[in-house]
Design an enzyme around this catalytic site. Structure first.
Site, PDB file in Angstrom:
ATOM      1  N   ASP A   1     -22.316  24.707  14.924  1.00  0.00           N
ATOM      2  CA  ASP A   1     -21.559  25.185  16.093  1.00  0.00           C
ATOM      3  C   ASP A   1     -22.426  26.069  16.973  1.00  0.00           C
ATOM      4  O   ASP A   1     -22.370  25.987  18.213  1.00  0.00           O
ATOM      5  CB  ASP A   1     -20.325  25.961  15.639  1.00  0.00           C
TER       6      ASP A   1
ATOM      7  N   ASN B   1     -26.663  20.748  10.352  1.00  0.00           N
ATOM      8  CA  ASN B   1     -25.445  21.094   9.614  1.00  0.00           C
ATOM      9  C   ASN B   1     -25.737  21.265   8.120  1.00  0.00           C
ATOM     10  O   ASN B   1     -25.198  22.182   7.478  1.00  0.00           O
ATOM     11  CB  ASN B   1     -24.384  20.009   9.813  1.00  0.00           C
TER      12      ASN B   1
ATOM     13  N   GLU C   1     -21.781  15.571  18.755  1.00  0.00           N
ATOM     14  CA  GLU C   1     -22.939  16.211  19.395  1.00  0.00           C
ATOM     15  C   GLU C   1     -23.409  15.447  20.623  1.00  0.00           C
ATOM     16  O   GLU C   1     -24.515  15.657  21.110  1.00  0.00           O
ATOM     17  CB  GLU C   1     -24.085  16.350  18.390  1.00  0.00           C
TER      18      GLU C   1
ATOM     19  N   ASP D   1     -27.778  13.696  23.439  1.00  0.00           N
ATOM     20  CA  ASP D   1     -27.378  13.795  22.037  1.00  0.00           C
ATOM     21  C   ASP D   1     -28.409  14.647  21.302  1.00  0.00           C
ATOM     22  O   ASP D   1     -29.625  14.420  21.423  1.00  0.00           O
ATOM     23  CB  ASP D   1     -27.302  12.405  21.417  1.00  0.00           C
TER      24      ASP D   1
END
Length: 372
Positions: A254, A245, A280, A237
């Site tokens: 992304d 983000n 993620e 993770d």
């Protein structure tokens, strides 16, 4: 009219005009026989009027769009029926040229080979046999052949020479259809492969998706169960992904996911399977990895590569390195796939709790001692 319909209309008109040309050529042949006195000029004129008149009317109807509603199959049936009726009528009306008209009906039927279904062609074959048999029986006492003069032989050669041309055009149509079918099959194969890939892979990262991962896990569990061996998984993770983000936007997130996957692909074994589990979170399946220590070493190698990468290249600005936490678990006999994933997830949670950028091994399953 859309491009596809326009292309079909051009094809219909081209084929109809071809029938006009064929009628003209056969009319010339009949006229040459009239010149050699094998038949009369009235027969030649009547055939030209009937043949050119019918094909001309079809050409006008197709060009004006009046016959489009018939559809290709019905249009072809109507054209074949008109030509067939004319050929049979003149087979009876001009007995010396019966072979010419009979051969023309046979050549005409070849056009049906391109468009008719097997059932339609069977009915055409039976109808052709019945009608020609009746026509030949009706004119049996009057049939003869033109005198074998050099001129008549030349006309006969010309007729069959043009007949071969018509057959060649039909063969060319078959060839084009085969080429089109081959090209469409290639395109279909590419689309099927693409659909299969989309069904099994995550569109953003190129990794396997969760559904495919579960299938891999079940297959590997069954294999390991039969072989009395084991395998391992690592649940990975990205740390502080929400912060990525928030700072760089979803496009930056992304980009981070894609870069993380690219680095992982370069660091894992060819036999390993890497899948996006959700968001993620990712899972690395390591077949035939029976030791938890070996599995941790593999996950630690990926963790180190991620932390050591120059992430400024990805984001274009100075930033703290992106890191990943991992929870590793080794399958034990009779353990379900869901339990294995749960243990790896618990180990991942422990890595997060300890400060992230860590690889933690899952706690072993408790040993169940049978009651005495």
């Amino acid at each position: 009219m859309d491009p596809r319909q326009a292309n079909l209309q051009r094809h219909r008109l081209r084929m109809t005009l071809l029938s006009v040309v064929n009628s003209l050529l056969q009319s010339i042949v009949i006229g040459l026989y009239a010149a050699s006195e094998a038949t009369t000029w009235s027969i030649a004129a009547a055939f030209a009027a009937a043949s050119l008149g019918s094909t001309g009317l079809f050409a006008i109807g197709v060009s004006a769009g009046w016959l489009v509603k018939l559809g290709d199959a019905r249009l072809l049936i109507a054209q074949l029926a008109a030509n067939f009726a004319i050929q049979i009528a003149f087979l009876i009306a001009a007995p010396p040229l019966w072979m010419i008209f009979l051969a023309s009906t046979l050549i005409t039927c070849t056009y049906a080979m391109v468009a008719f279904t097997p059932r339609q062609f069977t009915w055409l074959w039976l109808g052709y046999g019945a009608i020609t048999a009746l026509a030949l029986f009706a004119g049996r006492d009057r049939f003869e052949t033109p005198a074998p003069t050099p001129f008549n032989v030349a006309i006969l050669w010309l007729f069959f020479f043009m007949g071969v041309r018509r057959l060649a055009l039909t063969g060319a149509q078959f060839s084009r259809l085969r080429e089109q079918l081959s090209e469409k099959n290639k395109q279909l194969t590419i689309l099927l492969e693409r659909n299969k890939e989309l069904a099994n892979h995550d569109d953003l990262t190129g990794t396997f998706n969760r559904r495919q991962l579960m299938q891999f896990l079940v297959e590997e569990r069954d294999r390991a169960g039969r072989a009395r061996s084991s395998f391992s998984i690592a649940m990975l993770d990205l740390d502080h992904f929400k912060t990525i983000n928030d700072r760089f936007g979803h496009a930056g997130g992304d980009a981070a996911l894609k870069r993380f996957c690219a680095l992982t692909f370069a660091s894992m074994r060819a036999t390993d399977r890497f899948a996006r589990y959700g968001g993620e979170e990712f899972v690395l399946l390591m077949p035939m990895t029976t030791s938890i220590d070996t599995a941790c070493q593999a996950a630690e190698r990926i963790r180190h590569v991620i932390a050591s990468d120059d992430w400024r290249v990805t984001f274009g600005v100075d930033c703290t390195p992106v890191t990943v936490s991992a929870g590793v678990a080794t399958w034990r006999q009779d353990e379900t796939v869901e339990d294995l994933l749960a243990r790896a997830d618990a180990a991942l949670y422990e890595a997060k709790r300890r400060g992230r950028n860590l690889c933690v091994a899952a706690a072993p399953l408790p040993i169940v001692v049978p009651a005495p």
